[in-house]
Write an enzyme that holds these catalytic residues in place. Structure first.
Site, mmCIF file in Angstrom:
data_model
loop_
_atom_site.group_PDB
_atom_site.id
_atom_site.type_symbol
_atom_site.label_atom_id
_atom_site.label_comp_id
_atom_site.label_asym_id
_atom_site.label_seq_id
_atom_site.Cartn_x
_atom_site.Cartn_y
_atom_site.Cartn_z
ATOM 1 N N SER A 139 4.428 2.524 8.088
ATOM 2 C CA SER A 139 3.839 1.573 7.250
ATOM 3 C C SER A 139 5.195 0.678 6.305
ATOM 4 C CB SER A 139 3.049 1.905 6.159
ATOM 5 O OG SER A 139 1.738 2.178 6.562
ATOM 6 N N GLY A 140 5.103 -0.350 6.257
ATOM 7 C CA GLY A 140 6.195 -1.017 5.315
ATOM 8 C C GLY A 140 7.546 -1.296 6.210
ATOM 9 N N ASP B 273 0.169 -7.676 1.527
ATOM 10 C CA ASP B 273 0.559 -6.455 1.704
ATOM 11 C C ASP B 273 1.968 -6.261 1.730
ATOM 12 O OD1 ASP B 273 0.721 -3.588 1.734
ATOM 13 O OD2 ASP B 273 -0.298 -3.478 3.745
ATOM 14 N N HIS C 15 0.923 -1.306 0.009
ATOM 15 C CA HIS C 15 0.105 0.120 -0.037
ATOM 16 C C HIS C 15 0.729 1.265 0.050
ATOM 17 C CE1 HIS C 15 0.369 -0.090 4.425
ATOM 18 N NE2 HIS C 15 0.458 1.000 4.331
#
Length: 240
Positions: free
Chosen positions: A194-195, A109, A65
């Protein structure tokens, strides 16, 4: 460091979730995590940031994402606002999200970023090992996360310096996800993180995917060991 508890599979996240910052973290030891990557992402007219981690001299792993039209990776950073001599700024040649990524509920994801050129590996920049395919972690294993994301759900301030808590691992979804964080301790990854990696026993076992919109734990991580064969195949395909 902060301690977080990963919850059993029976625990349900609060309604309303956001793609994932470190809530309740403290400043990390500078350059203690040389695999960390800071991603500057542009998608159409919007800009955002994500985390990621170096897995080889020319590949960074992050969340699907975090995809954008243009991505720049900063390696070797601690204080992202300073022009540290240790930092390396490399543009992404190609972003390759998992072909079965589903935005809701963030299944698969995971995304590989092929860098325009190899990173210069040194004490400030080096890759982190990945787990064996389908490796399972024992409940109670101490893990850690880090990121430059927001430090409070009550404002839009992110952290200039890398922050980290420690986590304790329990199963959430045995196939593609892990659920991490103790609601009573109030420490979690959050927006902007995120990530970033969930590191257990010096390997990247998870990728921060999403959590509650209030930033309260638990948070959900992509289970890296499920995707080892996909990672290896994709890296071979993207090599010149």
């Amino acid at each position: 460091m902060l301690i977080l508890i990963l919850l059993p599979a029976a625990f349900l996240l609060p309604s309303g979730a956001v793609a994932g910052e470190i809530i309740g973290g403290q400043e990390a030891q500078p350059h203690f995590r040389p695999y960390m990557a800071y991603l500057k992402i542009q998608r159409e007219e919007k800009k955002r940031v994500c985390g990621g981690f170096l897995v080889s001299k020319n590949f960074v792993l992050t969340a699907a994402h975090c995809k954008g039209d243009n991505i720049t990776v900063i390696l070797g950073a601690h204080d992202i606002t300073k022009q540290e001599q240790s930092r390396q700024v490399i543009r992404v040649r190609r972003a390759y999200p998992h072909q079965d990524y589903d935005n809701k509920p963030h299944n698969n994801d995971i995304m590989l970023l092929k860098l325009e050129h190899n990173a210069h590996l040194n004490e400030y920049v080096s890759p982190i090992p990945l787990p064996m395919a389908h490796q399972q972690m024992r409940p109670g294993t101490v893990c850690s996360v880090a990121g430059w994301g927001r430090t409070s759900a009550h404002n839009n301030l992110s952290s200039d310096t890398l922050r980290d808590p420690d986590l304790i691992y329990h199963d959430y979804n045995p196939s593609t996800m892990m659920c991490v964080g103790d609601p009573e301790m109030g420490r979690s990854s959050f927006k902007g993180d995120s990530g970033g990696p969930l590191v257990c026993q010096q390997t990247a076992q998870g990728i921060f995917s999403w959590g509650s919109e209030e930033g309260t734990p638990p948070a959900v991580y992509t289970r890296v060991s499920t995707f080892i064969l996909w990672i290896q195949k994709t890296m071979r395909m993207l090599q010149p």
